[in-house]
Scaffold this motif. Structure first.
Motif, PDB file in Angstrom:
ATOM      1  N   UNK A 212       0.832  -1.202   0.000  1.00 49.89           N
ATOM      2  CA  UNK A 212       0.000   0.000   0.000  1.00 49.89           C
ATOM      3  C   UNK A 212       0.868   1.254   0.000  1.00 49.89           C
ATOM      4  N   UNK A 213       1.921   1.267   0.810  1.00 51.33           N
ATOM      5  CA  UNK A 213       2.788   2.443   0.862  1.00 51.33           C
ATOM      6  C   UNK A 213       3.499   2.668  -0.464  1.00 51.33           C
ATOM      7  N   UNK A 214       3.882   1.608  -1.133  1.00 45.29           N
ATOM      8  CA  UNK A 214       4.509   1.737  -2.452  1.00 45.29           C
ATOM      9  C   UNK A 214       3.508   2.233  -3.485  1.00 45.29           C
ATOM     10  N   UNK A 215       2.312   1.687  -3.434  1.00 45.33           N
ATOM     11  CA  UNK A 215       1.289   2.034  -4.421  1.00 45.33           C
ATOM     12  C   UNK A 215       0.859   3.490  -4.310  1.00 45.33           C
ATOM     13  N   UNK A 216       0.828   4.016  -3.093  1.00 47.29           N
ATOM     14  CA  UNK A 216       0.322   5.373  -2.867  1.00 47.29           C
ATOM     15  C   UNK A 216       1.441   6.351  -2.508  1.00 47.29           C
ATOM     16  N   UNK A 217       2.630   6.050  -2.946  1.00 50.82           N
ATOM     17  CA  UNK A 217       3.782   6.882  -2.597  1.00 50.82           C
ATOM     18  C   UNK A 217       3.603   8.330  -3.014  1.00 50.82           C
ATOM     19  N   UNK A 218       2.938   8.555  -4.172  1.00 46.24           N
ATOM     20  CA  UNK A 218       2.780   9.923  -4.662  1.00 46.24           C
ATOM     21  C   UNK A 218       1.829  10.732  -3.790  1.00 46.24           C
TER      22      UNK A 218
ATOM     23  N   UNK B 109       0.675   8.555   6.448  1.00 48.90           N
ATOM     24  CA  UNK B 109       0.761   7.105   6.283  1.00 48.90           C
ATOM     25  C   UNK B 109      -0.444   6.428   6.928  1.00 48.90           C
ATOM     26  N   UNK B 110      -0.800   6.878   8.119  1.00 48.83           N
ATOM     27  CA  UNK B 110      -1.969   6.332   8.806  1.00 48.83           C
ATOM     28  C   UNK B 110      -3.223   6.496   7.954  1.00 48.83           C
ATOM     29  N   UNK B 111      -3.395   7.674   7.355  1.00 47.12           N
ATOM     30  CA  UNK B 111      -4.562   7.921   6.523  1.00 47.12           C
ATOM     31  C   UNK B 111      -4.637   7.004   5.322  1.00 47.12           C
ATOM     32  N   UNK B 112      -3.507   6.812   4.638  1.00 46.78           N
ATOM     33  CA  UNK B 112      -3.470   5.938   3.463  1.00 46.78           C
ATOM     34  C   UNK B 112      -3.794   4.495   3.853  1.00 46.78           C
ATOM     35  N   UNK B 113      -3.223   4.042   4.966  1.00 50.51           N
ATOM     36  CA  UNK B 113      -3.449   2.662   5.388  1.00 50.51           C
ATOM     37  C   UNK B 113      -4.899   2.434   5.809  1.00 50.51           C
TER      38      UNK B 113
END
Length: 283
Positions: A173-179, A271-275
């Motif tokens: 997930x962190x890689x996918x939403x890095x931008x 990061x918390x929000x994306x996860x």
């Protein structure tokens, strides 16, 4: 001491800063009032210093959950639970790492139906090439001292470990939403070395501990052990907020540690929000 100690915001402002807290009316109704007692929450976020001075939990609803091992402060969102480990005990203003009631927290999360835990933590680096601002997703931990257990019978004889599937999904997930995130270096894997605390490690101790892992902190090993014993899947997200004592340009100070936490706070919140957006299947 409240969950928010630096910048207090109202619920409306918090939802603007943390859009992942915005939910539909039907979901709100499901989690409010007497219905909340019947609503079960699959995911929990446990945080410490990385979220201690965040306005994040201001927008959540505090409830005290009773367990046979003690009462626990839990913050309820629309479809997840947040626990601030240092403020989990309603009877204490602040709880030092070695005094945290990990067992009661695990029981409280299980009581609310939680099956997966994402544990955020502030860590020190044991490697000169792992600099402050790096996000590490550990794949193992080291703790030979003051080992604790949820049980006092044969159930304690298990191999506790970071859940590989949950851990890998976090990395993906962190890689996918890095931008969508502030710039940071993502390090996949590493060993989390736990010390007892509450003091920081000496330079000599850091030299020894560096032979066992890449990160040093005071809570993560206990959490993985206790949550695994309780049947919960757990993975860690660690923000490097300081170099281990003796690895930086100067002797480590508490002020330096707090400044590192402050600098990285926005990244941890993002990061918390994306996860949460991913794991809770929000659009």
């Amino acid at each position: 001491m409240s969950c928010v100690v630096v910048h207090v915001v109202g619920r409306d402002e918090a939802e603007l800063r943390f859009p992942f807290l915005l939910i539909s009316t039907s979901t709100k109704q499901q989690g409010e009032g007497k219905d909340m007692d019947e609503h079960k929450f699959e995911y929990a976020v446990v945080g410490g210093s990385s979220l201690l001075e965040s306005s994040f939990c201001k927008s959540l609803t505090l409830r005290v959950v009773e367990t046979e091992l003690g009462n626990v402060n839990l913050y309820f969102g629309p479809d997840f639970i947040f626990c601030q480990r240092h403020h989990a005990d309603p009877a204490r203003e602040y709880t030092q790492p070695h005094n945290i009631n990990y067992r009661a927290i695990a029981l409280a999360l299980k009581k609310e139906g939680v099956s997966k835990v994402i544990s955020f933590g502030s860590v020190g680096s044991l490697r000169k090439d792992i600099r402050p601002g790096t996000v590490v997703i550990p794949d193992d931990y080291f703790n030979l001292w003051n080992i604790i257990s949820l049980y006092d019978d044969a159930r304690a004889h298990l191999v506790a470990e970071i859940n590989a599937e949950l851990r890998q999904e976090i990395i993906n997930v962190l890689k996918e939403h890095k931008e969508k995130l502030p710039p940071f270096e993502l390090r996949e894997g590493g060993t989390y070395v736990q010390t007892r605390g509450p003091r920081f490690e000496t330079k000599a101790e850091i030299k020894v501990l560096a032979g066992f892992g890449e990160l040093v902190a005071m809570t993560g090993a206990h959490e993985v052990t206790i949550y695994t014993e309780g049947g919960l899947k757990v993975a860690m997200v660690n923000m490097v907020d300081n170099m281990g004592n003796g690895l930086g340009d100067t002797t480590l100070s508490f002020a330096e540690f707090k400044e590192g936490v402050r600098k990285n706070e926005a990244t941890v919140e993002a990061i918390l929000g994306v996860l949460l957006t991913h794991f809770l299947k929000r659009k």
